[in-house]
Design a protein around this motif. Sequence first.
Motif: not given
Length: 145
Positions: A26-30, A49-53, A71-78, A136-140
């Motif tokens: 929650r502290r670093s949540l995008l 807060s989103m600079k390539n994070e 398991g771990l994956c990128l959020a969004g379409p990737m 990812q930003r476009a998805f968000i």
Amino acid sequence: MNALISIRVGMSTPISSLPDCRRSARRSLLLDVVRPRSRMTLRVASPRSMKNELVHEIWLDPEPDGQLLPGLCLAGPMGDGFSALLNEGAVKAGEITGHSHFDVMTKYWKLQGWGEYPTEHRQDHEPYPDEWALIQRAFIDKFAE
């Protein structure tokens, strides 16, 4: 200070099995997407807060023997390719944000209690590409409107 916007689509179930992850996330949540396949909850932080994070989702995938495999994956379409392989009943247990593969894996290994994340590849320390952040930003942004 990040201003959080909450959007709920459908129903969501809080995952209490990883309380430390949830607090630190929650502290670093995008973006927080809880989706047992079709359910979704989003929380979006302010753009500065989103600079390539990039946001990575932690999934718990049930096996036929009842074991939950993380398991771990990128959020969004990737991350769509990964999430398409999840079994029915898989749940997103949390998320980790980071600026590079090494950054994210270091946090993930610490969360799992596996010790220090080892790597022999210099590219693991390189920041994520601008193009990935834009995707990812476009998805968000689609959910923040």
